[in-house]
Scaffold this motif. Structure first.
Motif, PDB file in Angstrom:
ATOM      1  N   ASN A 103      10.000   5.044   6.747  1.00 38.73           N
ATOM      2  CA  ASN A 103       9.480   5.245   8.103  1.00 38.73           C
ATOM      3  C   ASN A 103       9.225   3.931   8.837  1.00 38.73           C
ATOM      4  O   ASN A 103       9.160   3.904  10.055  1.00 38.73           O
ATOM      5  CB  ASN A 103       8.203   6.092   8.084  1.00 38.73           C
ATOM      6  CG  ASN A 103       7.100   5.502   7.240  1.00 38.73           C
ATOM      7  OD1 ASN A 103       7.279   5.275   6.046  1.00 38.73           O
ATOM      8  ND2 ASN A 103       5.969   5.219   7.844  1.00 38.73           N
ATOM      9  N   HIS A 104       9.078   2.832   8.098  1.00 31.29           N
ATOM     10  CA  HIS A 104       8.862   1.547   8.761  1.00 31.29           C
ATOM     11  C   HIS A 104      10.156   0.809   9.077  1.00 31.29           C
ATOM     12  O   HIS A 104      10.146  -0.155   9.835  1.00 31.29           O
ATOM     13  CB  HIS A 104       7.948   0.647   7.920  1.00 31.29           C
ATOM     14  CG  HIS A 104       6.509   0.978   8.088  1.00 31.29           C
ATOM     15  ND1 HIS A 104       5.736   0.446   9.102  1.00 31.29           N
ATOM     16  CD2 HIS A 104       5.708   1.818   7.409  1.00 31.29           C
ATOM     17  CE1 HIS A 104       4.517   0.925   9.018  1.00 31.29           C
ATOM     18  NE2 HIS A 104       4.469   1.766   7.999  1.00 31.29           N
ATOM     19  N   ASP A 105      11.252   1.223   8.455  1.00 30.93           N
ATOM     20  CA  ASP A 105      12.532   0.552   8.744  1.00 30.93           C
ATOM     21  C   ASP A 105      13.677   1.566   8.820  1.00 30.93           C
ATOM     22  O   ASP A 105      14.685   1.424   8.131  1.00 30.93           O
ATOM     23  CB  ASP A 105      12.823  -0.536   7.692  1.00 30.93           C
ATOM     24  CG  ASP A 105      12.801   0.000   6.263  1.00 30.93           C
ATOM     25  OD1 ASP A 105      12.511   1.204   6.078  1.00 30.93           O
ATOM     26  OD2 ASP A 105      13.076  -0.776   5.334  1.00 30.93           O
ATOM     27  N   ALA A 123       9.201  -0.402  -4.041  1.00 30.08           N
ATOM     28  CA  ALA A 123       9.197   0.231  -2.717  1.00 30.08           C
ATOM     29  C   ALA A 123       8.174  -0.483  -1.847  1.00 30.08           C
ATOM     30  O   ALA A 123       7.370  -1.270  -2.340  1.00 30.08           O
ATOM     31  CB  ALA A 123       8.824   1.710  -2.828  1.00 30.08           C
ATOM     32  N   ASP A 124       8.216  -0.210  -0.557  1.00 22.26           N
ATOM     33  CA  ASP A 124       7.168  -0.679   0.361  1.00 22.26           C
ATOM     34  C   ASP A 124       6.902  -2.181   0.272  1.00 22.26           C
ATOM     35  O   ASP A 124       5.761  -2.628   0.201  1.00 22.26           O
ATOM     36  CB  ASP A 124       5.871   0.108   0.107  1.00 22.26           C
ATOM     37  CG  ASP A 124       6.060   1.588   0.347  1.00 22.26           C
ATOM     38  OD1 ASP A 124       6.092   1.988   1.510  1.00 22.26           O
ATOM     39  OD2 ASP A 124       6.246   2.342  -0.631  1.00 22.26           O
ATOM     40  N   ILE A 125       7.977  -2.928   0.299  1.00 30.62           N
ATOM     41  CA  ILE A 125       7.849  -4.384   0.213  1.00 30.62           C
ATOM     42  C   ILE A 125       7.339  -4.946   1.546  1.00 30.62           C
ATOM     43  O   ILE A 125       6.610  -5.921   1.590  1.00 30.62           O
ATOM     44  CB  ILE A 125       9.213  -4.990  -0.186  1.00 30.62           C
ATOM     45  CG1 ILE A 125       9.551  -4.515  -1.608  1.00 30.62           C
ATOM     46  CG2 ILE A 125       9.169  -6.509  -0.158  1.00 30.62           C
ATOM     47  CD1 ILE A 125      11.007  -4.442  -1.900  1.00 30.62           C
ATOM     48  N   HIS A 126       7.699  -4.272   2.624  1.00 30.49           N
ATOM     49  CA  HIS A 126       7.240  -4.655   3.972  1.00 30.49           C
ATOM     50  C   HIS A 126       7.482  -6.146   4.247  1.00 30.49           C
ATOM     51  O   HIS A 126       6.579  -6.870   4.681  1.00 30.49           O
ATOM     52  CB  HIS A 126       5.770  -4.290   4.175  1.00 30.49           C
ATOM     53  CG  HIS A 126       5.541  -2.817   4.312  1.00 30.49           C
ATOM     54  ND1 HIS A 126       5.506  -2.186   5.523  1.00 30.49           N
ATOM     55  CD2 HIS A 126       5.400  -1.846   3.389  1.00 30.49           C
ATOM     56  CE1 HIS A 126       5.328  -0.878   5.329  1.00 30.49           C
ATOM     57  NE2 HIS A 126       5.270  -0.646   4.043  1.00 30.49           N
ATOM     58  N   LEU A 127       8.706  -6.576   3.980  1.00 31.12           N
ATOM     59  CA  LEU A 127       9.083  -7.981   4.188  1.00 31.12           C
ATOM     60  C   LEU A 127       8.713  -8.429   5.601  1.00 31.12           C
ATOM     61  O   LEU A 127       9.046  -7.760   6.573  1.00 31.12           O
ATOM     62  CB  LEU A 127      10.596  -8.151   4.026  1.00 31.12           C
ATOM     63  CG  LEU A 127      11.166  -8.444   2.651  1.00 31.12           C
ATOM     64  CD1 LEU A 127      12.644  -8.728   2.781  1.00 31.12           C
ATOM     65  CD2 LEU A 127      10.432  -9.591   1.986  1.00 31.12           C
ATOM     66  N   GLY A 183      12.477   2.566   0.058  1.00 30.44           N
ATOM     67  CA  GLY A 183      12.054   2.598   1.454  1.00 30.44           C
ATOM     68  C   GLY A 183      11.023   1.563   1.847  1.00 30.44           C
ATOM     69  O   GLY A 183      10.331   1.002   1.003  1.00 30.44           O
ATOM     70  N   ASP A 184      10.957   1.282   3.156  1.00 31.07           N
ATOM     71  CA  ASP A 184      10.057   0.277   3.722  1.00 31.07           C
ATOM     72  C   ASP A 184      10.281  -1.112   3.104  1.00 31.07           C
ATOM     73  O   ASP A 184       9.332  -1.810   2.761  1.00 31.07           O
ATOM     74  CB  ASP A 184       8.579   0.677   3.585  1.00 31.07           C
ATOM     75  CG  ASP A 184       8.183   1.796   4.542  1.00 31.07           C
ATOM     76  OD1 ASP A 184       9.045   2.256   5.307  1.00 31.07           O
ATOM     77  OD2 ASP A 184       7.003   2.197   4.531  1.00 31.07           O
ATOM     78  N   LEU A 185      11.547  -1.483   3.009  1.00 27.37           N
ATOM     79  CA  LEU A 185      11.860  -2.863   2.616  1.00 27.37           C
ATOM     80  C   LEU A 185      11.358  -3.806   3.697  1.00 27.37           C
ATOM     81  O   LEU A 185      10.735  -4.824   3.418  1.00 27.37           O
ATOM     82  CB  LEU A 185      13.376  -3.013   2.438  1.00 27.37           C
ATOM     83  CG  LEU A 185      13.951  -4.417   2.401  1.00 27.37           C
ATOM     84  CD1 LEU A 185      13.436  -5.179   1.189  1.00 27.37           C
ATOM     85  CD2 LEU A 185      15.477  -4.384   2.386  1.00 27.37           C
ATOM     86  N   ILE A 219       3.612   5.794  -0.550  1.00 29.57           N
ATOM     87  CA  ILE A 219       2.197   5.612  -0.866  1.00 29.57           C
ATOM     88  C   ILE A 219       2.060   4.231  -1.510  1.00 29.57           C
ATOM     89  O   ILE A 219       2.802   3.898  -2.438  1.00 29.57           O
ATOM     90  CB  ILE A 219       1.698   6.716  -1.829  1.00 29.57           C
ATOM     91  CG1 ILE A 219       1.946   8.101  -1.220  1.00 29.57           C
ATOM     92  CG2 ILE A 219       0.232   6.511  -2.180  1.00 29.57           C
ATOM     93  CD1 ILE A 219       1.222   8.387   0.066  1.00 29.57           C
ATOM     94  N   HIS A 220       1.123   3.420  -1.000  1.00 34.59           N
ATOM     95  CA  HIS A 220       1.079   2.012  -1.391  1.00 34.59           C
ATOM     96  C   HIS A 220       0.294   1.745  -2.673  1.00 34.59           C
ATOM     97  O   HIS A 220      -0.098   0.619  -2.949  1.00 34.59           O
ATOM     98  CB  HIS A 220       0.522   1.167  -0.231  1.00 34.59           C
ATOM     99  CG  HIS A 220       1.501   1.048   0.895  1.00 34.59           C
ATOM    100  ND1 HIS A 220       1.266   0.313   2.027  1.00 34.59           N
ATOM    101  CD2 HIS A 220       2.746   1.573   1.053  1.00 34.59           C
ATOM    102  CE1 HIS A 220       2.310   0.398   2.836  1.00 34.59           C
ATOM    103  NE2 HIS A 220       3.205   1.160   2.270  1.00 34.59           N
ATOM    104  N   LYS A 221       0.032   2.794  -3.427  1.00 37.70           N
ATOM    105  CA  LYS A 221      -0.751   2.640  -4.654  1.00 37.70           C
ATOM    106  C   LYS A 221       0.053   3.147  -5.852  1.00 37.70           C
ATOM    107  O   LYS A 221       0.642   4.232  -5.785  1.00 37.70           O
ATOM    108  CB  LYS A 221      -2.047   3.454  -4.516  1.00 37.70           C
ATOM    109  CG  LYS A 221      -3.183   2.938  -5.341  1.00 37.70           C
ATOM    110  CD  LYS A 221      -4.459   3.667  -4.940  1.00 37.70           C
ATOM    111  CE  LYS A 221      -5.585   3.480  -5.919  1.00 37.70           C
ATOM    112  NZ  LYS A 221      -5.742   2.228  -6.586  1.00 37.70           N
TER     113      LYS A 221
HETATM  114 MN   LIG Z   1       5.192   1.629   3.383  1.00 34.85          MN
END
Ligand SMILES: [Mn+2]
Length: 447
Positions: A96-98, A11-15, A60-62, A201-203
């Motif tokens: 929420n970011h994408d 999750a949360d790769i934030h490409l 989420g948040d790819l 959550i990024h942890k």
């Molecule tokens: Mn994220």
């Protein structure tokens, strides 16, 4: 065998997001600064292929931004094509970011990629390579950047005859209502879900080990010092509907690290000048690499961990005469020391990039409690400081006095990009630092 399943949960790769360094990086490091989130995802896909997993789930948040970059979209598709050639499926919700505001993608998605809708929750059957129903995946994407819908309450699967996985981008057990508010109790109430694949959550955090398994994999590649440590993904293995293996696989190319050196900790070796200090920092850098080598030896299952290096933010604290040197030309010392450390450590593998050096040293033994107890003037200064802690208005006045560039915020996900965020903890640190500075100035005067 129908009962066997192997999958990756990320999750949360934030490409597309870059690494937020404090320094101007040397040219040979620029590629990593700009592309580490891409490389981390590429590694995840290679790892999936090497380990012959059934599918990858992305909670989420790819992408990093609502306006997904063309480059990031193209890159994602190319990686999914690689997975497709190896018979690996991808299940994906947006966060929420994408958020999925429009139902159209910039490119055609390969047919091994399944995206969950933002209007309703859906359940998708996974048929294994023998064509048998082996799992169900249920999920829902965000429609807007803030989602107060309790989506998980609408996750329905027909029964528990196979392993059921729920994908949810959520801020679990929190008062914040903007990111699909949920609680562990609510998740456990859905008795048919065996594995809650969380994101947001990024942890890395295993919220619940037993059934249902509830896990945050964290961010695969941290982007700033707030995302310190080795990022990674989850490799899960299921046999006869029970989880038999859950492994954290590190995927970071660059690892963020805050390192504090207390100059008075080793009484035999208190640095007298900057050469001494640099020696201590070099030794510390060596121990960071050593520690990493030992860990990778213990977890030695992965042949080629992608790690390239560490970004270190140094904090130098403690008491010593060297503070007199530091005080005189703090900025120049930071520049010279940073360059010297980088000249020595940046060419190694793994490299150590010294991103910033913060001095919190003092010349005097500031036993603050003692000074306050013994001296009226210090007591008066401390009264003002304590007021700053107690009085919210005074706190905000203080923030205002620091300048318009700052904004008070404790929501890391939802902030004004034009301003520097300060939360309660940082503001407290600034107030305490101001007190120390005031005390030092007073002590310098002698009487
Ligand atoms: Mn994220």
């Amino acid at each position: 065998m129908a009962g066997k399943l192997k999958f990756i949960h990320t999750a949360d790769i934030h490409l597309g997001s870059i690494l937020h360094l404090s320094c101007d990086p040397r040219e040979d490091i620029l590629d990593l600064v700009n592309n580490s989130t891409y490389y981390a995802f590429e590694y995840i896909c290679s790892f999936a292929i090497e380990n012959n997993v059934d599918f990858i789930i992305i909670s989420g948040d790819l992408y990093d931004k609502e306006a997904r970059s063309v480059r990031a979209s193209k890159f994602f598709i190319e990686q999914c094509e690689r997975l497709r050639e190896n018979n690996i499926k991808v299940y994906l919700i947006y966060g929420n970011h994408d958020p999925l505001t429009k139902e159209t993608d910039i490119f055609h998605m390969p047919d091994n990629v399944f995206t969950f809708d933002s209007n309703n929750a859906n359940s998708i059957d996974y048929f294994n390579r023998d064509g048998e129903l082996a799992a169900r995946i249920v999920g829902q994407s965000y429609k807007t950047a803030a989602e107060s819908r309790k989506m998980h309450k609408t996750y329905v699967v027909p029964d528990n005859s196979v392993y059921n996985i729920g994908l949810l981008h959520t801020q679990l057990n929190s008062n914040n209502k903007n990111y699909v508010p949920s609680t562990s109790i609510e998740l456990k109430e859905n008795v048919n879900i065996d594995y809650w694949a969380l994101g947001h959550i990024h942890k890395f955090n295993i919220v619940n080990k037993d059934t249902p398994t509830i896990v945050y994999p964290g961010i695969p590649q941290g982007r700033d010092i707030g995302e310190e440590g080795m990022g990674g993904i989850i490799l899960a293995e299921v046999e006869d509907k029970s989880l038999i293996n859950l492994q954290y696989i590190t995927t970071s190319l660059v690892v963020w690290k805050k390192v504090e050196i207390k100059i008075d900790e080793d009484k035999e070796n208190i640095p007298e000048n900057l050469s001494d200090l640099e020696d201590i920092m070099l030794k510390k850098a060596e121990s960071i690499v050593e520690e990493y080598n030992n860990i990778s030896k213990i977890n030695g299952t992965i042949e080629n961990p992608p790690l390239k290096g560490f970004v270190v933010q140094w904090i130098i604290s403690g008491m010593g005469a060297i503070n007199d040197i530091i005080k005189q030309s703090r900025d120049e010392i930071v520049q010279v020391l940073t360059k010297s450390l980088n000249d020595k450590l940046l060419n190694n593998l793994p490299f150590i990039l010294s991103d910033s050096i913060e001095f919190k040293t003092s010349t005097f033994d500031l036993n603050i409690d003692k000074i306050i107890a013994e001296n009226q003037i210090f007591r008066e200064v401390d009264k003002v400081v304590q007021c700053c802690f107690r009085d919210d208005k005074m706190k905000m006045d203080l923030l205002k006095a620091m300048g318009d560039v700052y904004e008070y915020s404790d929501d890391v996900e939802n902030y004004n990009e034009q301003k520097l965020q300060i939360d309660e903890k940082e503001l407290s640190e600034i107030i305490l630092k101001a007190r120390q500075l005031a005390f030092e100035k007073l002590l310098e005067r002698g009487d």
